[in-house]
Design a protein around this motif. Structure first.
Motif, short mmCIF file in Angstrom:
data_model
loop_
_atom_site.label_atom_id
_atom_site.label_comp_id
_atom_site.label_asym_id
_atom_site.label_seq_id
_atom_site.Cartn_x
_atom_site.Cartn_y
_atom_site.Cartn_z
N GLY A 1 31.11 40.89 28.79
CA GLY A 1 31.21 41.08 30.18
C GLY A 1 32.18 39.91 30.89
O GLY A 1 32.25 39.90 32.02
N TYR A 2 32.49 39.07 30.06
CA TYR A 2 33.33 37.80 30.22
C TYR A 2 34.91 38.06 29.94
O TYR A 2 35.14 39.02 29.16
CB TYR A 2 32.96 36.61 29.93
CG TYR A 2 31.60 36.31 30.61
CD1 TYR A 2 31.64 35.40 31.78
CD2 TYR A 2 30.31 36.72 30.21
CE1 TYR A 2 30.74 35.05 32.21
CE2 TYR A 2 29.36 36.36 30.71
CZ TYR A 2 29.29 35.23 32.06
OH TYR A 2 28.05 35.08 32.37
N SER B 1 35.70 38.28 26.16
CA SER B 1 34.82 39.11 25.51
C SER B 1 34.85 39.38 24.04
O SER B 1 34.09 39.92 23.26
CB SER B 1 34.55 40.27 26.47
OG SER B 1 35.49 41.04 26.63
N ASN C 1 40.10 39.58 26.52
CA ASN C 1 39.09 40.47 27.00
C ASN C 1 39.08 41.93 26.25
O ASN C 1 40.14 42.20 25.61
CB ASN C 1 39.70 41.01 28.54
CG ASN C 1 38.72 41.42 29.38
OD1 ASN C 1 37.35 41.23 29.26
ND2 ASN C 1 38.90 42.04 30.56
N ASP D 1 35.13 42.37 30.72
CA ASP D 1 35.06 41.70 32.34
C ASP D 1 36.08 42.67 33.13
O ASP D 1 37.17 42.70 32.90
CB ASP D 1 35.61 40.30 32.43
CG ASP D 1 35.32 39.89 33.83
OD1 ASP D 1 35.38 40.59 34.77
OD2 ASP D 1 35.10 38.74 33.99
N SER E 1 37.20 42.63 35.91
CA SER E 1 37.85 41.79 36.87
C SER E 1 39.32 41.42 36.22
O SER E 1 40.10 40.81 37.09
CB SER E 1 37.34 40.33 37.35
OG SER E 1 36.16 40.79 38.01
N LYS F 1 35.19 31.80 34.48
CA LYS F 1 36.58 32.53 34.67
C LYS F 1 37.60 31.70 34.25
O LYS F 1 37.34 30.38 34.11
CB LYS F 1 36.51 32.69 36.17
CG LYS F 1 35.72 33.78 36.87
CD LYS F 1 35.98 33.75 38.31
CE LYS F 1 34.89 35.02 39.19
NZ LYS F 1 35.12 36.33 38.38
#
Length: 375
Positions: free
Chosen positions: A257-258, A261, A285, A292, A294, A321
């Motif tokens: 989720g980051y 990941s 990611n 994530d 975003s 982040k």
């Protein structure tokens, strides 16, 4: 009406993605930054099809940096910044299928580069060719001792197993190769594993970023998926830090989720500061459900993590982040269109920090942190 609705939905989705893919708004007091891209100067190094190099392996002239120039190391010598960048020729198709060599550029201001025109580290008919041909010498990180010995830890790629190799120099032009860094430790137990991305522990001393020992040994963080560590007495022979089972000790791993990941790949040399040890790294990611949302699927963004100064193997904190994300067109096109800011080079020059990074595996750019400006 339906078509108009679909177009509106697509527009809103793109707007949300553009808006949300932002770096961290405020850094904690232990982190370095903010790093800002200078206006109108990037990329600072791009492919060049006009330079020629006599390749000792093929015994012919070739355009060694014509396809891509990326993933740079950086250091300072005699008041100038030197950038050692990975360059690929046109010998193959796709990432990892060409031959890589390491080029050299110098700069008085950290932005405008003068290139040597020839690689300084490359596969040759030497005792390292079994590890470096035909893939080459990739992704260097460079650091320097107080007495001026420069160390490159780079990936030796024979298109079978990537291995961390070491080379040393006094002038950044002539390098002595020492071979795979894990070949002797633990009777060669880790010699044939895939190893990449080594960040030696350094500190800022009298205005110069130099290596620093921990309990009498050189220390480094390394690894692509996880963050590992290793120690050395002589810069070129390294022993990985292992757990009670004798296996590689994982210090930090990806988070579901980051932005990191999928990978937590070590970046430039780690820095011992008054707050602890700061390790900048490349977070990849995932492309699926655990990523994530975003940040773009499979993109590389830059993060920072903190380790204990007293115990370099003790992880303390990391950014949730990234502090640098792909935004420019050349950071989201090229060999790796998912988007890449791949940090490898960090230099302290004229009281500023210069961070050099690869853009989509195709070009080199720089971002600058000026500590004299308030956050």
């Amino acid at each position: 009406m339906k078509r108009r609705f679909c177009l509106l939905a697509l527009f809103l989705f793109v707007q949300v993605q553009v808006f949300s893919q932002q770096p961290i708004a405020k850094l904690p007091d232990w982190a370095l930054g903010p790093f800002v891209r200078p206006e109108g100067v990037n990329p600072v190094i791009s492919p060049d099809s006009t330079t020629r190099f006599y390749d000792p392996m093929q015994q012919k002239q070739l355009d060694w940096e014509s396809n891509d120039t990326f993933n740079p190391a950086a250091t300072v010598k005699n008041g100038k910044i030197y950038v050692l960048y990975r360059a690929e020729d046109k010998s193959g198709v796709g990432i990892g299928h060409r031959t890589s060599r390491i080029g050299l550029a110098e700069s008085t201001d950290g932005i405008h580069m003068k290139r040597t025109g020839k690689p300084v580290l490359f596969p040759a008919d030497d005792d390292q060719k079994e590890f470096e041909w035909t893939g080459g010498c990739e992704d260097p990180r460079v650091s320097v001792t107080e007495d001026g010995t420069y160390l490159i830890l780079y990936t030796q790629w024979n298109k079978k197993v990537p291995r961390l190799g070491a080379a040393t120099s006094k002038d950044l032009v002539h390098w002595k190769k020492h071979g795979p860094i894990f070949q002797d430790a633990y009777h060669g137990k880790f010699h044939n594993i895939a190893s990449k991305s080594a960040s030696v522990l350094t500190t800022l001393k009298k205005g110069k970023l130099v290596m620093v020992k921990h309990k009498g040994k050189y220390w480094m963080y390394w690894g692509e998926r996880h963050v590992y560590a290793a120690t050395s007495d002589n810069l070129v022979d390294w022993a990985p830090v292992v757990n009670e089972k004798g296996e590689l000790k994982e210090l930090v791993s990806p988070r579901k989720g980051y932005f990191d990941s999928d990978l937590t790949e070590c970046g430039p040399p780690a820095i011992l500061t008054s707050k602890g040890i700061v390790l900048m790294y490349n977070g990849k990611n995932k492309g699926g459900a655990d990523r994530d949302p975003s940040y773009t699927a499979n993109s590389y963004c830059a993060g920072q993590m903190l380790f204990s100064a007293q115990d370099p193997g003790k992880f303390l904190d990391r950014l949730d982040k990234p502090f640098l994300v792909p935004t420019a067109p050349f950071e989201k096109s090229g060999q790796y269109p998912a988007g890449t800011v791949f940090i490898e080079g960090l230099a302290y020059h004229k009281s500023k920090w210069f961070l050099y990074y690869g853009c989509a595996d195709s070009k080199v750019a720089v971002a600058v942190f000026d500590p004299s400006r308030t956050r």
